[in-house]
Design a protein around this motif. Structure first.
Motif, PDB file in Angstrom:
ATOM      1  N   VAL A  45       0.840  -1.207   0.000  1.00 35.06           N
ATOM      2  CA  VAL A  45       0.000   0.000   0.000  1.00 35.06           C
ATOM      3  C   VAL A  45       0.867   1.246   0.000  1.00 35.06           C
ATOM      4  CG1 VAL A  45      -1.593   1.345   1.432  1.00 35.06           C
ATOM      5  CG2 VAL A  45      -2.027  -1.069   1.029  1.00 35.06           C
ATOM      6  N   VAL A  46       1.933   1.243   0.794  1.00 31.02           N
ATOM      7  CA  VAL A  46       2.836   2.395   0.839  1.00 31.02           C
ATOM      8  C   VAL A  46       3.580   2.534  -0.481  1.00 31.02           C
ATOM      9  CG1 VAL A  46       4.923   3.266   1.973  1.00 31.02           C
ATOM     10  CG2 VAL A  46       3.054   2.377   3.341  1.00 31.02           C
ATOM     11  N   MET A  47       3.845   1.407  -1.148  1.00 25.67           N
ATOM     12  CA  MET A  47       4.560   1.453  -2.413  1.00 25.67           C
ATOM     13  C   MET A  47       3.678   2.003  -3.533  1.00 25.67           C
ATOM     14  SD  MET A  47       6.661  -1.604  -4.324  1.00 25.67           S
ATOM     15  CE  MET A  47       5.826  -2.760  -3.341  1.00 25.67           C
ATOM     16  N   VAL A  48       2.398   1.746  -3.499  1.00 22.70           N
ATOM     17  CA  VAL A  48       1.510   2.192  -4.564  1.00 22.70           C
ATOM     18  C   VAL A  48       1.228   3.691  -4.451  1.00 22.70           C
ATOM     19  CG1 VAL A  48      -0.869   1.988  -5.412  1.00 22.70           C
ATOM     20  CG2 VAL A  48       0.480  -0.045  -4.964  1.00 22.70           C
ATOM     21  N   SER A  49       1.158   4.235  -3.240  1.00 21.69           N
ATOM     22  CA  SER A  49       0.810   5.656  -3.096  1.00 21.69           C
ATOM     23  C   SER A  49       1.783   6.620  -3.757  1.00 21.69           C
ATOM     24  CB  SER A  49       0.592   6.069  -1.663  1.00 21.69           C
ATOM     25  OG  SER A  49       0.917   5.163  -0.746  1.00 21.69           O
ATOM     26  N   PRO A  50       3.113   6.459  -3.678  1.00 19.70           N
ATOM     27  CA  PRO A  50       3.983   7.398  -4.403  1.00 19.70           C
ATOM     28  C   PRO A  50       3.864   7.256  -5.918  1.00 19.70           C
ATOM     29  CG  PRO A  50       5.277   6.204  -2.789  1.00 19.70           C
ATOM     30  CD  PRO A  50       3.912   5.604  -2.813  1.00 19.70           C
ATOM     31  N   CYS A  51       3.550   6.070  -6.391  1.00 20.90           N
ATOM     32  CA  CYS A  51       3.423   5.873  -7.838  1.00 20.90           C
ATOM     33  C   CYS A  51       2.214   6.628  -8.384  1.00 20.90           C
ATOM     34  CB  CYS A  51       3.286   4.393  -8.164  1.00 20.90           C
ATOM     35  SG  CYS A  51       4.776   3.468  -7.818  1.00 20.90           S
ATOM     36  N   ARG A  70      12.937   5.991  -5.509  1.00 20.27           N
ATOM     37  CA  ARG A  70      13.725   5.637  -4.315  1.00 20.27           C
ATOM     38  C   ARG A  70      12.831   5.012  -3.247  1.00 20.27           C
ATOM     39  NH1 ARG A  70      18.818   7.380  -2.136  1.00 20.27           N
ATOM     40  NH2 ARG A  70      19.100   8.327  -4.153  1.00 20.27           N
ATOM     41  N   GLU A  71      11.645   5.601  -3.055  1.00 23.39           N
ATOM     42  CA  GLU A  71      10.714   5.045  -2.066  1.00 23.39           C
ATOM     43  C   GLU A  71      10.194   3.684  -2.513  1.00 23.39           C
ATOM     44  OE1 GLU A  71       7.631   7.830  -1.204  1.00 23.39           O
ATOM     45  OE2 GLU A  71       9.040   9.483  -0.987  1.00 23.39           O
ATOM     46  N   VAL A  72       9.947   3.542  -3.811  1.00 27.46           N
ATOM     47  CA  VAL A  72       9.438   2.274  -4.324  1.00 27.46           C
ATOM     48  C   VAL A  72      10.485   1.178  -4.156  1.00 27.46           C
ATOM     49  CG1 VAL A  72       8.675   1.081  -6.410  1.00 27.46           C
ATOM     50  CG2 VAL A  72       7.828   3.372  -5.919  1.00 27.46           C
ATOM     51  N   THR A  73      11.745   1.470  -4.443  1.00 26.51           N
ATOM     52  CA  THR A  73      12.787   0.450  -4.289  1.00 26.51           C
ATOM     53  C   THR A  73      13.016   0.105  -2.820  1.00 26.51           C
ATOM     54  OG1 THR A  73      14.485   2.164  -4.379  1.00 26.51           O
ATOM     55  CG2 THR A  73      13.989   1.018  -6.427  1.00 26.51           C
ATOM     56  N   ALA A  74      12.870   1.080  -1.929  1.00 31.85           N
ATOM     57  CA  ALA A  74      13.008   0.786  -0.500  1.00 31.85           C
ATOM     58  C   ALA A  74      11.888  -0.145  -0.046  1.00 31.85           C
ATOM     59  CB  ALA A  74      12.985   2.082   0.308  1.00 31.85           C
ATOM     60  N   ASN A  75      10.689   0.088  -0.538  1.00 36.49           N
ATOM     61  CA  ASN A  75       9.575  -0.792  -0.168  1.00 36.49           C
ATOM     62  C   ASN A  75       9.710  -2.165  -0.814  1.00 36.49           C
ATOM     63  OD1 ASN A  75       8.215   0.938   1.556  1.00 36.49           O
ATOM     64  ND2 ASN A  75       7.263   2.010  -0.142  1.00 36.49           N
ATOM     65  N   LEU A  76      10.252  -2.219  -2.015  1.00 38.36           N
ATOM     66  CA  LEU A  76      10.497  -3.518  -2.645  1.00 38.36           C
ATOM     67  C   LEU A  76      11.522  -4.318  -1.848  1.00 38.36           C
ATOM     68  CD1 LEU A  76      10.531  -2.864  -6.483  1.00 38.36           C
ATOM     69  CD2 LEU A  76       9.003  -4.344  -5.202  1.00 38.36           C
ATOM     70  N   THR A  77      12.513  -3.632  -1.299  1.00 38.89           N
ATOM     71  CA  THR A  77      13.494  -4.316  -0.458  1.00 38.89           C
ATOM     72  C   THR A  77      12.834  -4.852   0.800  1.00 38.89           C
ATOM     73  OG1 THR A  77      14.841  -2.413  -1.093  1.00 38.89           O
ATOM     74  CG2 THR A  77      15.913  -4.074   0.153  1.00 38.89           C
ATOM     75  N   SER A  78      11.903  -4.098   1.358  1.00 38.29           N
ATOM     76  CA  SER A  78      11.184  -4.569   2.544  1.00 38.29           C
ATOM     77  C   SER A  78      10.345  -5.795   2.216  1.00 38.29           C
ATOM     78  CB  SER A  78      10.280  -3.470   3.084  1.00 38.29           C
ATOM     79  OG  SER A  78      11.020  -2.338   3.429  1.00 38.29           O
ATOM     80  N   VAL A  79       9.672  -5.769   1.081  1.00 37.99           N
ATOM     81  CA  VAL A  79       8.859  -6.918   0.679  1.00 37.99           C
ATOM     82  C   VAL A  79       9.751  -8.134   0.449  1.00 37.99           C
ATOM     83  CG1 VAL A  79       7.380  -7.809  -1.170  1.00 37.99           C
ATOM     84  CG2 VAL A  79       6.968  -5.537  -0.249  1.00 37.99           C
ATOM     85  N   LEU A  80      10.898  -7.938  -0.176  1.00 37.37           N
ATOM     86  CA  LEU A  80      11.829  -9.043  -0.401  1.00 37.37           C
ATOM     87  C   LEU A  80      12.328  -9.617   0.929  1.00 37.37           C
ATOM     88  CD1 LEU A  80      13.483 -10.738  -2.419  1.00 37.37           C
ATOM     89  CD2 LEU A  80      15.272  -9.015  -2.186  1.00 37.37           C
ATOM     90  N   ALA A  81      12.604  -8.758   1.896  1.00 38.31           N
ATOM     91  CA  ALA A  81      13.055  -9.234   3.207  1.00 38.31           C
ATOM     92  C   ALA A  81      11.968 -10.061   3.896  1.00 38.31           C
ATOM     93  CB  ALA A  81      13.456  -8.052   4.082  1.00 38.31           C
ATOM     94  N   VAL A  82      10.730  -9.611   3.813  1.00 35.95           N
ATOM     95  CA  VAL A  82       9.631 -10.361   4.436  1.00 35.95           C
ATOM     96  C   VAL A  82       9.427 -11.690   3.708  1.00 35.95           C
ATOM     97  CG1 VAL A  82       7.167 -10.338   4.950  1.00 35.95           C
ATOM     98  CG2 VAL A  82       8.523  -8.302   5.351  1.00 35.95           C
ATOM     99  N   LEU A  83       9.561 -11.697   2.384  1.00 38.25           N
ATOM    100  CA  LEU A  83       9.425 -12.949   1.642  1.00 38.25           C
ATOM    101  C   LEU A  83      10.539 -13.938   2.001  1.00 38.25           C
ATOM    102  CD1 LEU A  83       8.319 -11.681  -1.872  1.00 38.25           C
ATOM    103  CD2 LEU A  83       6.932 -12.866  -0.167  1.00 38.25           C
TER     104      LEU A  83
END
Length: 129
Positions: free
Chosen positions: A53-59, A66-79
């Motif tokens: 949800v946080v990743m979609v809002s800046p888009c 930069r924010e999208v890649t930071a959130n993608l890193t968070s999703v990858l860590a959780v996965l």
């Protein structure tokens, strides 16, 4: 969700997980290991949904990669954490299946290595500035 609510949910689910873990390790229950890890999987799904949800809002508002890649890193860590939990449950529940412990710990090793590299890169960038 406010920071206080996120902290309370995290603490509550961690407490429930620790209670289930102690009951299982103490031998008072014979529950499946996948049942013991349910609070952690609930927490991980909440974290993934929140990051998405946080990743979609800046888009929607503009171009902030930069924010999208930071959130993608968070999703990858959780996965990676989810993969580790699943492998650990498989190793503990079905010991005769042949999944070695080093294979079950491989996602955790990748996660910790990535976190260490990210931390060192941020420390070097902060020190140079």
């Amino acid at each position: 969700m406010a920071v206080l609510h996120r902290a309370l949910v995290t603490w509550f689910l961690s407490l429930v997980f620790l209670i289930l873990l102690v009951l299982r390790l103490d031998g008072r229950t014979r529950w499946n290991w996948f049942i013991v890890f349910i609070p952690m999987w609930i927490l991980d799904s909440i974290m993934i949904l929140y990051a998405l949800v946080v990743m979609v809002s800046p888009c929607r508002s503009g171009d902030r990669w930069r924010e999208v890649t930071a959130n993608l890193t968070s999703v990858l860590a959780v996965l990676l954490k989810l993969a580790f939990q699943t492998c650990l449950c498989l190793h503990l529940q079905y010991p005769m299946a042949g999944l070695p412990l080093h294979a079950a710990l491989a996602p955790l090793l990748v996660l910790l290595t990535g976190a260490t590299v990210s931390l060192m890169r941020n420390l070097i960038q902060t020190h140079c500035n």
